[in-house]
Scaffold this active site. Sequence first.
Site, short mmCIF file in Angstrom:
data_model
loop_
_atom_site.label_atom_id
_atom_site.label_comp_id
_atom_site.label_asym_id
_atom_site.label_seq_id
_atom_site.Cartn_x
_atom_site.Cartn_y
_atom_site.Cartn_z
N HIS A 398 36.76 44.12 41.69
CA HIS A 398 37.81 43.44 41.74
C HIS A 398 39.05 44.31 40.62
CE1 HIS A 398 40.93 41.37 44.05
NE2 HIS A 398 40.34 40.87 44.40
N ASP A 402 41.64 46.19 44.65
CA ASP A 402 42.21 45.61 45.38
C ASP A 402 42.12 45.17 46.86
OD1 ASP A 402 43.67 45.92 43.30
OD2 ASP A 402 45.48 47.16 44.30
#
Length: 426
Positions: A398, A402
Amino acid sequence: MGTHVIKMPDIGEGIAQVELVEWFVKVGDLIAEDQVVADVMTDKATVEIPSPVSGKVLALGGQPGEVMAVGSELIRIEVEGSGNHVDAAPSQVQQSAAAVAPAQVEVQAAPQPPIERTSTPEAGPVASPIVPREAQEKPLASPAVRKRALDAGIELRYVHGSGPAGRILHEDLDAFISAPQGAAGQRSPACGKRTDSQQVPVIGLRRKIAQRMQDAKRRVAHFSYVEEVDVTQLEALRQQLNAQYGERRGKLTLLPLLVRALVVALRDFPQINATYDDEAQLITRHGAVHVGIATQSDSGLMVPVLRHAEAGSLWDNASEIARVAQAARGNKASREELSGSTITLTSLGALGGIVSTPVVNTPEVAIVGVNRIVERPVVVGGQIVVRKMMNLSSSFDHRVVDGMDAALFIQAVRGLLEQPACLFVE
């Protein structure tokens, strides 16, 4: 008689230390020139260390699991002639009962080149009367052989080993199982209380796996995304291709089709075919698609690499996947074959379950997991029909990827798999 000292060789690529994984000899053994005496492990591969001389083992310089510096003393061998070293003082390594010659100045010998595992066949099982080892003597055997013996209720101390240094092979278990069992105590009772236990040192590949998984979970901001895919048409295409071309070009599994879907989808998502150097705070987006193929071996999980998947046909990629996976399972994969992947594909095949949460193979930023295919009723056009369904369970870093991009990427892969003709539209 003299003493020949083998030092830990320089394996290359700036490696300053390696882990000693396993000895194939013990103090007092007579060994031949070019005989493999030990396995050591670098960050990526297991390397065999051969002896450049024949003689008798005087001392071993470490224990399995010990990290040793390049140039440190690995083993001492008593040889004919003067050898390359004579002690001036008692050695700090484990000594045998044999006396060492008077002190002289050490003569440095060139490091003996290590050899990576080759396909040289090991000796087959040899018929031998069963002479049990001493209770405290630990038989040499791989974890897979030990587990198989445990499941079969066989005590390895009764099994004759035909491998190097008496190592017990699968063939030795086969011979033991098929032979008449006349000696008492060779098999554990099928039922009854057990009080035994086994301590398994975390060394070699298992240690590397543990370190990498711990590091990945500690440093990577994991998140997973799961999507179901209707692979009915994909399976029909695969079967048709195998029926038409299988005899000439080889049978296709699902993996090369999945690889093709990744290659096509990554054209629109270059941020996912990437590696992240979190020390330098640098993301590298790769044009080439080097797919890591998670592969289970007797020693543990390995990830050989299918290079330039974007340039290979279905059959080219299928052949290369089979080759590197077999090399990994046989512990024969080279460092180059185990490094440099840009995205990883992991599948447990028929054991794939419903959902999984794979761990990102750092420094990559994405791993795509494949669950098993099951037939189940689904609604298509208002009608309940039986379709072949499969889940994709994927994880992402992450810090780099995204959530929206990950979801769109997996949806793109799903669309390609559900309409497989699109895999080949340029």
